[in-house]
Write a protein that holds these residues in place. Structure first.
Motif, PDB file in Angstrom:
ATOM      1  N   LEU A 112       0.821  -1.207   0.000  1.00 54.56           N
ATOM      2  CA  LEU A 112       0.000   0.000   0.000  1.00 54.56           C
ATOM      3  C   LEU A 112       0.859   1.263   0.000  1.00 54.56           C
ATOM      4  CD1 LEU A 112      -2.779  -1.059   2.534  1.00 54.56           C
ATOM      5  CD2 LEU A 112      -3.002  -0.846   0.057  1.00 54.56           C
ATOM      6  N   ARG A 113       1.942   1.225   0.761  1.00 51.75           N
ATOM      7  CA  ARG A 113       2.830   2.390   0.834  1.00 51.75           C
ATOM      8  C   ARG A 113       3.450   2.692  -0.532  1.00 51.75           C
ATOM      9  NH1 ARG A 113       4.901   0.950   5.165  1.00 51.75           N
ATOM     10  NH2 ARG A 113       6.730  -0.162   4.375  1.00 51.75           N
ATOM     11  N   TYR A 116       0.480   3.912  -3.077  1.00 46.97           N
ATOM     12  CA  TYR A 116      -0.192   5.172  -2.800  1.00 46.97           C
ATOM     13  C   TYR A 116       0.722   6.289  -2.309  1.00 46.97           C
ATOM     14  CZ  TYR A 116      -4.395   2.489  -3.550  1.00 46.97           C
ATOM     15  OH  TYR A 116      -5.371   1.695  -4.122  1.00 46.97           O
ATOM     16  N   GLU A 117       2.034   5.984  -2.155  1.00 48.92           N
ATOM     17  CA  GLU A 117       2.945   7.028  -1.712  1.00 48.92           C
ATOM     18  C   GLU A 117       4.239   7.093  -2.521  1.00 48.92           C
ATOM     19  OE1 GLU A 117       3.749   7.634   2.457  1.00 48.92           O
ATOM     20  OE2 GLU A 117       2.047   6.376   3.017  1.00 48.92           O
ATOM     21  N   TYR A 128      -4.778   7.221   1.050  1.00 47.67           N
ATOM     22  CA  TYR A 128      -5.050   5.793   0.913  1.00 47.67           C
ATOM     23  C   TYR A 128      -6.549   5.571   0.695  1.00 47.67           C
ATOM     24  CZ  TYR A 128      -0.438   4.291   2.623  1.00 47.67           C
ATOM     25  OH  TYR A 128       0.894   4.049   2.759  1.00 47.67           O
TER      26      TYR A 128
END
Length: 329
Positions: A112-113, A116-117, A128
């Protein structure tokens, strides 16, 4: 007499398995004529409520492709299991976890990091997805992102496995024909020949009796001989650890087998089988020589476990529980 009711559903996969059904071409016409398709949301206007309204066991056979990654996919797997007499894991992702299963080599938060980052194309301020969001129109809900990718039988019991990425048209036809005629093998069977691809490889006669490799190479780095055994050319071919049944399509395209039909019934771990076989071929006298040869293999996990991380012994070592043994009959 009513026709057998058939369903198709798409979980975490690329959509190639749905394309494989269409690849039946005119061969799909007698199938459609012989069955009643009661759920196929990618092609026809069916809703989840339509399945929920059915009696338990109303669907004769349901073909589920894709691995299980989200809460919605898990819910649909349970619903379709409940409503189906036969549940078929359709394709490599449902069978073994497939390419989406490589995500299990990373943690949920790490994925996820990155998405989305950290990815170069991301410019959303680190926002997120939210599982629930109170919009003016009402509360919106997104499926949750599970910690692990799972094969279908790690979530619900599976009756049969139709392997491949995607399953070869011939195997699809044979499976559907067997279902319609009521001539299926014992439950748990993988509906593909239980012999290694090397057994039917058109190049098997060119493999040296004593094969030793002093280097490994990748397909884009060499001009591949179209007649010679690919292993003998230093290319990592998964044929010795993979079922036949695909017509050696990749070999015919002058490319090594990547292992999408999974292992035979005599193999506990496809990646370990291939790795052990390759290790026995290395022409090396010491660790330094071994490491030098392995420089030609920059992504071992992606090569040996491209389709099978969730179903592998690696998954057991990480404490991931399997629902039942993957079909090896």
């Amino acid at each position: 007499m009513s026709k057998p009711k058939v369903a198709f559903y798409w979980c975490a996969s690329c959509g190639g398995c749905e394309e494989a059904v269409v690849d039946l071409a005119e061969g799909i016409l007698p199938v459609v004529e012989a069955v009643d398709i009661v759920f196929w949301p990618v092609a026809l206007d069916f809703k989840r409520a339509d399945v929920e309204a059915m009696e338990d066991g109303a669907i004769t056979a349901c073909f589920v492709n894709g691995a299980i990654r989200t809460s919605e996919q898990e819910e649909m797997a349970h619903l379709l299991r409940k409503k189906s007499q036969l549940l078929i894991a359709f394709g490599a992702c449902a069978h073994l976890g497939g390419i989406p299963g490589l995500a299990n080599l990373f943690g949920r938060e790490e994925i996820l990091r990155w998405v989305y980052e950290q990815a170069p194309s991301v410019a959303n301020g680190g926002t997120y997805p939210q599982e629930r969001f109170p919009a003016p129109e009402g509360e919106l809900e997104l499926p949750s992102f599970s910690p692990q990718v799972r094969a279908l039988n790690q979530v619900v019991p599976v009756d049969y496995y139709l392997p491949g990425c995607p399953p070869p048209v011939e195997l699809i036809v044979q499976a559907v024909t067997a279902i319609l005629k009521g001539e299926l093998p014992p439950k748990g069977t993988v509906l593909a020949p239980d012999v290694a691809l090397c057994d039917s490889c058109p190049r098997k006669e060119s493999k040296p009796e004593k094969l030793q490799l002093s280097q490994l190479t990748r397909p884009h780095q060499v001009l591949i001989d179209q007649e010679k055994c690919l292993l003998a050319q230093g290319l990592v071919c998964m044929g010795p650890a993979t079922r036949s049944g695909c017509g050696a399509a990749c070999i015919a395209g002058n490319m090594p087998c990547t292992g999408c039909l999974g292992p035979t019934s005599r193999v506990m771990d496809q990646g370990a089988k291939a790795l052990a076989g390759l290790a026995s071929l290395l022409d090396a006298k010491d660790e330094a020589q071994v490491l030098a040869i392995l420089e030609g293999l920059p992504d071992p996990a992606g090569v040996f476990y491209r389709y099978s991380v969730p179903a592998s012994l690696l998954a057991r070592a990480r404490g991931e529980v399997r629902h039942e043994p993957h079909g090896r009959h």
